[in-house]
Each structure stands twice: as structure tokens, then as C-alpha cells.
Design a protein around this motif. Structure first.
Motif, PDB file in Angstrom:
ATOM      1  N   HIS A 135      68.317  38.061  46.080  1.00  0.00           N
ATOM      2  CA  HIS A 135      68.557  36.651  45.764  1.00  0.00           C
ATOM      3  C   HIS A 135      69.833  36.156  46.435  1.00  0.00           C
ATOM      4  O   HIS A 135      69.848  35.101  47.075  1.00  0.00           O
ATOM      5  N   TYR A 136      70.903  36.910  46.313  1.00  0.00           N
ATOM      6  CA  TYR A 136      72.176  36.500  46.894  1.00  0.00           C
ATOM      7  C   TYR A 136      72.067  36.397  48.415  1.00  0.00           C
ATOM      8  O   TYR A 136      72.594  35.463  49.022  1.00  0.00           O
ATOM      9  N   ALA A 137      71.376  37.350  49.054  1.00  0.00           N
ATOM     10  CA  ALA A 137      71.197  37.315  50.512  1.00  0.00           C
ATOM     11  C   ALA A 137      70.399  36.090  50.930  1.00  0.00           C
ATOM     12  O   ALA A 137      70.715  35.442  51.939  1.00  0.00           O
ATOM     13  N   ARG A 143      72.572  28.936  53.104  1.00  0.00           N
ATOM     14  CA  ARG A 143      73.857  28.262  53.351  1.00  0.00           C
ATOM     15  C   ARG A 143      74.282  28.417  54.809  1.00  0.00           C
ATOM     16  O   ARG A 143      74.821  27.483  55.408  1.00  0.00           O
ATOM     17  N   SER A 144      74.043  29.575  55.385  1.00  0.00           N
ATOM     18  CA  SER A 144      74.442  29.785  56.778  1.00  0.00           C
ATOM     19  C   SER A 144      73.613  28.925  57.736  1.00  0.00           C
ATOM     20  O   SER A 144      74.058  28.629  58.834  1.00  0.00           O
ATOM     21  N   MET A 145      72.416  28.517  57.305  1.00  0.00           N
ATOM     22  CA  MET A 145      71.586  27.624  58.116  1.00  0.00           C
ATOM     23  C   MET A 145      71.876  26.162  57.819  1.00  0.00           C
ATOM     24  O   MET A 145      71.205  25.278  58.334  1.00  0.00           O
ATOM     25  N   GLY A 146      72.834  25.897  56.945  1.00  0.00           N
ATOM     26  CA  GLY A 146      73.178  24.520  56.610  1.00  0.00           C
ATOM     27  C   GLY A 146      72.316  23.916  55.524  1.00  0.00           C
ATOM     28  O   GLY A 146      72.354  22.714  55.290  1.00  0.00           O
ATOM     29  N   GLU A 147      71.523  24.714  54.844  1.00  0.00           N
ATOM     30  CA  GLU A 147      70.631  24.246  53.784  1.00  0.00           C
ATOM     31  C   GLU A 147      71.317  24.390  52.423  1.00  0.00           C
ATOM     32  O   GLU A 147      70.848  25.109  51.544  1.00  0.00           O
ATOM     33  N   ASN A 148      72.451  23.706  52.253  1.00  0.00           N
ATOM     34  CA  ASN A 148      73.245  23.843  51.029  1.00  0.00           C
ATOM     35  C   ASN A 148      72.511  23.324  49.795  1.00  0.00           C
ATOM     36  O   ASN A 148      72.627  23.912  48.714  1.00  0.00           O
ATOM     37  N   ASP A 149      71.785  22.218  49.939  1.00  0.00           N
ATOM     38  CA  ASP A 149      71.055  21.674  48.793  1.00  0.00           C
ATOM     39  C   ASP A 149      69.985  22.648  48.308  1.00  0.00           C
ATOM     40  O   ASP A 149      69.855  22.901  47.107  1.00  0.00           O
ATOM     41  N   GLU A 150      69.219  23.195  49.241  1.00  0.00           N
ATOM     42  CA  GLU A 150      68.181  24.157  48.870  1.00  0.00           C
ATOM     43  C   GLU A 150      68.803  25.413  48.244  1.00  0.00           C
ATOM     44  O   GLU A 150      68.291  25.946  47.256  1.00  0.00           O
ATOM     45  N   VAL A 154      67.948  26.832  44.509  1.00  0.00           N
ATOM     46  CA  VAL A 154      67.492  28.204  44.282  1.00  0.00           C
ATOM     47  C   VAL A 154      68.408  28.899  43.279  1.00  0.00           C
ATOM     48  O   VAL A 154      67.944  29.585  42.357  1.00  0.00           O
ATOM     49  N   SER A 155      69.716  28.698  43.425  1.00  0.00           N
ATOM     50  CA  SER A 155      70.666  29.325  42.494  1.00  0.00           C
ATOM     51  C   SER A 155      70.495  28.787  41.079  1.00  0.00           C
ATOM     52  O   SER A 155      70.529  29.550  40.110  1.00  0.00           O
ATOM     53  N   ILE A 156      70.315  27.478  40.971  1.00  0.00           N
ATOM     54  CA  ILE A 156      70.126  26.873  39.650  1.00  0.00           C
ATOM     55  C   ILE A 156      68.862  27.416  38.995  1.00  0.00           C
ATOM     56  O   ILE A 156      68.876  27.812  37.825  1.00  0.00           O
ATOM     57  N   MET A 157      67.769  27.448  39.741  1.00  0.00           N
ATOM     58  CA  MET A 157      66.503  27.935  39.186  1.00  0.00           C
ATOM     59  C   MET A 157      66.609  29.405  38.787  1.00  0.00           C
ATOM     60  O   MET A 157      66.068  29.827  37.772  1.00  0.00           O
ATOM     61  N   ARG A 158      67.322  30.209  39.568  1.00  0.00           N
ATOM     62  CA  ARG A 158      67.443  31.636  39.276  1.00  0.00           C
ATOM     63  C   ARG A 158      68.239  31.875  37.993  1.00  0.00           C
ATOM     64  O   ARG A 158      67.969  32.798  37.251  1.00  0.00           O
ATOM     65  N   ASN A 159      69.213  31.012  37.735  1.00  0.00           N
ATOM     66  CA  ASN A 159      70.102  31.217  36.596  1.00  0.00           C
ATOM     67  C   ASN A 159      69.720  30.383  35.378  1.00  0.00           C
ATOM     68  O   ASN A 159      70.484  30.305  34.428  1.00  0.00           O
ATOM     69  N   GLU A 164      63.376  26.300  30.417  1.00  0.00           N
ATOM     70  CA  GLU A 164      63.938  25.202  31.203  1.00  0.00           C
ATOM     71  C   GLU A 164      63.316  25.160  32.595  1.00  0.00           C
ATOM     72  O   GLU A 164      63.137  24.081  33.167  1.00  0.00           O
ATOM     73  N   LYS A 165      63.000  26.317  33.146  1.00  0.00           N
ATOM     74  CA  LYS A 165      62.353  26.371  34.460  1.00  0.00           C
ATOM     75  C   LYS A 165      61.010  25.651  34.425  1.00  0.00           C
ATOM     76  O   LYS A 165      60.651  24.917  35.343  1.00  0.00           O
ATOM     77  N   LYS A 166      60.270  25.858  33.329  1.00  0.00           N
ATOM     78  CA  LYS A 166      58.964  25.201  33.191  1.00  0.00           C
ATOM     79  C   LYS A 166      59.126  23.686  33.159  1.00  0.00           C
ATOM     80  O   LYS A 166      58.354  22.954  33.769  1.00  0.00           O
TER      81      LYS A 166
END
Length: 193
Positions: A135-137, A143-150, A154-159, A164-166
Motif C-alpha cells: 500500500h505504501y509503495a 505521488r511520484s507521478m504527480g497524482e497527489n489527489d489519487e 487511496v490513503s483515506i480509503m485504506r485507513n 464508512e468505506k461502503k
């Protein structure tokens, strides 16, 4: 044909300590006095059968040496056997085939693999590194591709908790149905004014 025999323990110790293929080759050359051709045959057999099994057992033992030793003592003490090629004199054509670049099975790029191969490779990654690392990778790659929003999504959904995910997923799916698209004229007006 002659045969290479050693305890699985000897090779598994190299695998779980993270040794590269060239390190294992050197280990075989130094400790078992094999020719380069014989080492190539042993390495191919290790890559085909032993690495995956050893990594699976290592992951099941939660990467703990004592647990690995106690759970798999009989397996580790078992013999690893490889039939070695006959020691005939090799022509220059045959010696060209045994270069280190040509050893083993060629692997396809991930994108070119079948769905079942992708699933197997994904499971190997998860077993090897665990969900947290994968997940972290993934987030770091986004982020390294400039996709900060995505990456943030992903981080929000994982945590987030399961219920709440549903709710979030339901809101996303329902809101996409409600979106009205602009007509060509309306879209043009946005850019003109």
C-alpha cells in the motif's frame, strides 16, 4: 548424468537472507566445487522450484528464524536434488548459450502477463512484503507521478473503517449517475466567457 545434492536448509538460508542470484552462484561455486554449467543448472532449478516454496514458508513463519526452523525442520533437513548435465566438451556455440543473461526462463513485462499470472505475482508480492508495504509503495508511486489527489484518496480509503468505506463508495457511485453533461454550446460558452 551426475546429481547435485544438498540440504534445503543450505539454499534456503541464502534465499531468506536476501542473497542475489550471483551471490548464490558464488556460494555454490565456493562450497560445492561445481563447474559453471552445473551451477547454471542448479540455479535454474532453484529459480523454478525452491525460491517460491521457501518464500511461502518464510512468510507463513512471519519471517522469524526460530519459527521458520521449528515449523519446517523436516522440510529444511530434506535433500534438494538436481540432475546435472553431462560433462561433455562444449563447443563455442554451446558456451554462448550458457551465458548468465540467457539463464532461466524469460519473464514478460507485468502488463503483458495474463490475468492469472498477474494475480499470482500480486499474491507473491503480498506474501513477501505484506499489505502495509505494498500500500505504501503504491501511494508513494502515485505521488511520484504527480497524482497527489489519487494518493490521498487511496490513503483515506485504506485507513477508513469498513462501514464508512461502503458509504463513501455508495456516494461516489450515486453521484456519478446524477452528473449532467454540458451540450456542445454550453461547454463552448464556459471557455468563451
Amino acid at each position: 548424468m551426475s546429481e547435485f545434492v544438498c540440504f534445503r536448509r543450505d539454499i534456503c538460508a541464502q534465499i531468506i537472507s536476501g542473497k542475489s542470484t550471483s551471490d548464490i552462484e558464488k556460494y555454490l561455486l565456493d562450497n560445492f566445487h561445481l563447474s559453471t554449467t552445473e551451477v547454471n543448472a542448479v540455479i535454474q532449478s532453484i529459480q523454478r522450484s525452491l525460491i517460491t516454496i521457501c518464500n511461502q514458508k518464510w512468510a507463513k513463519a512471519l519471517r522469524k528464524q526460530e519459527r521458520f526452523e521449528s515449523q519446517y525442520t523436516n522440510w529444511l533437513n530434506g535433500e534438494f536434488k538436481v540432475l546435472l548435465p553431462s560433462c561433455s566438451t562444449s563447443t563455442s556455440e554451446n558456451s554462448d548459450l550458457n551465458t548468465s543473461e540467457d539463464r532461466g526462463k524469460l519473464t514478460k513485462p507485468y502488463e503483458a502477463c495474463s490475468e492469472s499470472t498477474r494475480k499470482r505475482k500480486n499474491m507473491e508480492l503480498l506474501q513477501e512484503y505484506g499489505m502495509g508495504h505494498v500500500h505504501y509503495a503504491y501511494v508513494q508511486g502515485l505521488r511520484s507521478m504527480g497524482e497527489n489527489d489519487e494518493a490521498s484518496i487511496v490513503s483515506i480509503m485504506r485507513n477508513t473503517e469498513k462501514e464508512e468505506k461502503k458509504v463513501i463508495l455508495r456516494n461516489i457511485l450515486e453521484s456519478s449517475d446524477d452528473v449532467l453533461s454540458y451540450t456542445k454550446g454550453e461547454a463552448l460558452c464556459i471557455y468563451i466567457y
